[in-house]
Design a protein around this motif. Sequence first.
Motif, mmCIF file in Angstrom:
data_model
loop_
_atom_site.group_PDB
_atom_site.id
_atom_site.type_symbol
_atom_site.label_atom_id
_atom_site.label_comp_id
_atom_site.label_asym_id
_atom_site.label_seq_id
_atom_site.Cartn_x
_atom_site.Cartn_y
_atom_site.Cartn_z
ATOM 1 N N UNK A 132 -34.250 37.174 62.716
ATOM 2 C CA UNK A 132 -34.705 38.545 62.501
ATOM 3 C C UNK A 132 -33.780 39.298 61.559
ATOM 4 N N UNK A 133 -32.485 38.938 61.558
ATOM 5 C CA UNK A 133 -31.512 39.576 60.672
ATOM 6 C C UNK A 133 -31.446 38.871 59.312
ATOM 7 N N UNK A 134 -32.362 37.929 59.090
ATOM 8 C CA UNK A 134 -32.426 37.180 57.829
ATOM 9 C C UNK A 134 -31.148 36.388 57.577
ATOM 10 N N UNK A 135 -30.602 35.830 58.649
ATOM 11 C CA UNK A 135 -29.408 34.982 58.569
ATOM 12 C C UNK A 135 -29.798 33.574 59.016
ATOM 13 N N UNK A 136 -29.438 32.598 58.211
ATOM 14 C CA UNK A 136 -29.782 31.212 58.547
ATOM 15 C C UNK A 136 -28.545 30.335 58.501
ATOM 16 N N UNK A 137 -28.296 29.639 59.602
ATOM 17 C CA UNK A 137 -27.242 28.635 59.652
ATOM 18 C C UNK A 137 -27.833 27.222 59.616
ATOM 19 N N UNK A 138 -29.096 27.152 59.239
ATOM 20 C CA UNK A 138 -29.833 25.898 59.039
ATOM 21 C C UNK A 138 -30.133 25.171 60.344
ATOM 22 N N UNK A 139 -29.096 24.839 61.094
ATOM 23 C CA UNK A 139 -29.326 24.002 62.272
ATOM 24 C C UNK A 139 -28.195 24.203 63.279
ATOM 25 N N UNK A 140 -28.552 24.238 64.565
ATOM 26 C CA UNK A 140 -27.554 24.371 65.619
ATOM 27 C C UNK A 140 -27.615 23.128 66.502
ATOM 28 N N UNK A 141 -26.471 22.509 66.718
ATOM 29 C CA UNK A 141 -26.394 21.301 67.541
ATOM 30 C C UNK A 141 -26.106 21.669 68.988
ATOM 31 N N UNK A 185 -22.726 25.871 54.403
ATOM 32 C CA UNK A 185 -22.673 25.550 55.821
ATOM 33 C C UNK A 185 -23.801 24.585 56.147
ATOM 34 N N UNK A 186 -23.457 23.432 56.708
ATOM 35 C CA UNK A 186 -24.469 22.440 57.044
ATOM 36 C C UNK A 186 -25.098 22.711 58.404
ATOM 37 N N UNK A 187 -24.471 23.549 59.207
ATOM 38 C CA UNK A 187 -24.999 23.853 60.533
ATOM 39 C C UNK A 187 -23.895 24.321 61.459
ATOM 40 N N UNK A 188 -24.240 24.459 62.735
ATOM 41 C CA UNK A 188 -23.289 24.885 63.750
ATOM 42 C C UNK A 188 -23.365 23.945 64.944
ATOM 43 N N UNK A 189 -22.321 23.943 65.741
ATOM 44 C CA UNK A 189 -22.368 23.286 67.046
ATOM 45 C C UNK A 189 -22.118 24.339 68.115
#
Length: 684
Positions: free
Chosen positions: A509-518, A457-461
């Motif tokens: 805090x839940x140790x979840x990373x989506x890297x970047x949110x647009x 996953x490169x990120x989210x929008x």
Amino acid sequence: MENIFNFNNDSPVSNSYIEITGDYSMIIVAISVIIAVVASYTALSLNRRARENSFFHKNFWLLLASICLGFGIWSMHFVGMGAFSLPVNMGYNNIITLISIIPAMLASFIAFYLANLPRRNIWSYIFAGIAMGTGISSMHYIGMYAMEMDVVYTYDRLLFIASICIAIIVSVIAVYIFSKVQTYKTHYIIQLLISLIMGLAISSMHYTGMAAMHFYIPEGYELHKGHSHMTEMYGLAIIVTLGMAVLLGISLLSSLIDRYIEYRANYYDALTQLPNRRLFEKKLQTPKVLAVWHIHDLEYINREFSYAFGDDVIRALVLIFKSRTPSKTEIYRIEGHRIALVARDVDSAKQLIDDLKEIADVLRQPILVKDQEVFSYGVCAISEADQFDNAPNIYTNVLAVLNYPSITYNHNIVYYDPSVHTYTFEREIAEDVIRAMREDELFLVYQPKVRLTLQNIAGLEALLRWNHPKYGVLSPAVFIPILEEYDRMISVTNWIIDRVCQQMANWQQENISFKQVAINIPGEYVTSPLLLKVLKQKLNDYGLEPTQVELEITENSFVKNMEEAMRSVGAFRREGFSVALDDFGTGVSSLSYLKQMPISTLKIDKSFIDDVPISPKDSAIVQAIITLGESLNLNIVIEGVEKKEQVDFLTNTSEDPIFQGYYFAKPMKPHDLIKWYREARVED
């Protein structure tokens, strides 16, 4: 002669036996290998369906994939045996032959099941590969035991063990590669490569096992003239080949049926079989006339009679609309109590307006439903082409009519009048937004952006939605232009920034990373010093870094005030924020300015993608934009990807494309996103 099985490296005890050798038909050998590869490719395709949203349960696809691969292994074996000839009588035991297919299918199911577990480690791949390799080997040697020949045969221990090891090792490799790339929709070349590896495992095991065999006949045994196959062997080869073709056909048909059902479920109303609101919004492109018929009393009918009777009333009303409108009229059920009618050319628009008057007269009379007369109450709102500038406005105009306070429900036909209707609806929406933010009527959904080359996953929008207490779920295409016109988008954007940062902190805090949110930034806010101040404050409040946020800015924001926009974006970049130029190509693009813009990402608008690769012009435009962006070392994000053909074309066009669209994932609320993420993630 009795079939004797010896597992040793020596000839039979009696010296009265003579070793003989057989020949292979290379054409049939090639066919057997092709069967193994085709079966593997089909099984992988079916297994991939188990990971997608599907009408059928995922275990259905796993079972179908297992049957396909198991039958393919079985077919390959007996077609391969048909390629082998000895100058002796050869046949097979029917019962043992049928039993031999069981371990192949069972092992295939176990391997696919382990490969589809949400959480996997190296042992998962090893166990899955061992299961697959053992199944292939078991099928082969049970199948060999089913052969009835006038010979004594023995096995070379080393080659016997080597054949099993080959099957297991190559299966482990194939399962590992398959598991690592199946998280997203893989390119067909990668899937073909995996199929070749699995076909190699099946074929190598078979022919290595055959090489381990030594055949002996008694002295004095009368050999056949020349090496020949038994008629039964040819018959079996024909049967399994035809069976394989039928099985592949059934698998393909089930996949097509599932995709059709999925399309119908997404874009059609189950009750009336009319296109639904999603397809309505997708196809709303500058019609000549849009009419929406609002049925006012459906809830009363449901309470007074029953919901089943209410459904019958809706079907009866839809039948009236269908039977009394031009054939070119598009009819949609956009809400439970609203039917939209769209005419796209002058002649059908004129005819539709005339027919609406006739429909109104019919609906003012009682309609017969289940031998019972029922009165309905409603109103029809119309907006014509010369009263709007773009597609979203025509729908907004119709809503303004339907939501006018003094509207009556006697099946009148009411035309949109900007002097009467616009102020009421738009002012109400603009005034309601403050309450909507306070009471959480506004909410955010997140759509993943996928990078195929790294399978991650490169990120989210972050996308804004509004569940209005009076008007229901409003389309962003309706309320965002209103908020922009009434200068409400700056405060709404600040609210979005706060909610996004809060959500990212929770994920952290839940140790979840989506890297970047647009986050989409409205044009008038780009050059405001307040924006950078708000961003830095919110990041500080929630303990985040600027690299975790991307700002999406439309190219019109630059064109209106190029120098100020570039100065502001430069400040964002120096602080560490990524900046994406959104909807590239839809505004007044200036290529001379593009190389000066300090952006990090170029987003290609969905309107260019819709007809790719069917349209040569759109395909050429997209290729040109991608080449331009990559030459400027920009990340390329492609929006609105909904079809496999688009993915295949764009993957070959771009070096490292980032995809965003329904083909990969729809916009989701946070809890649905986490569920999707955990199901899709493959652990190292």
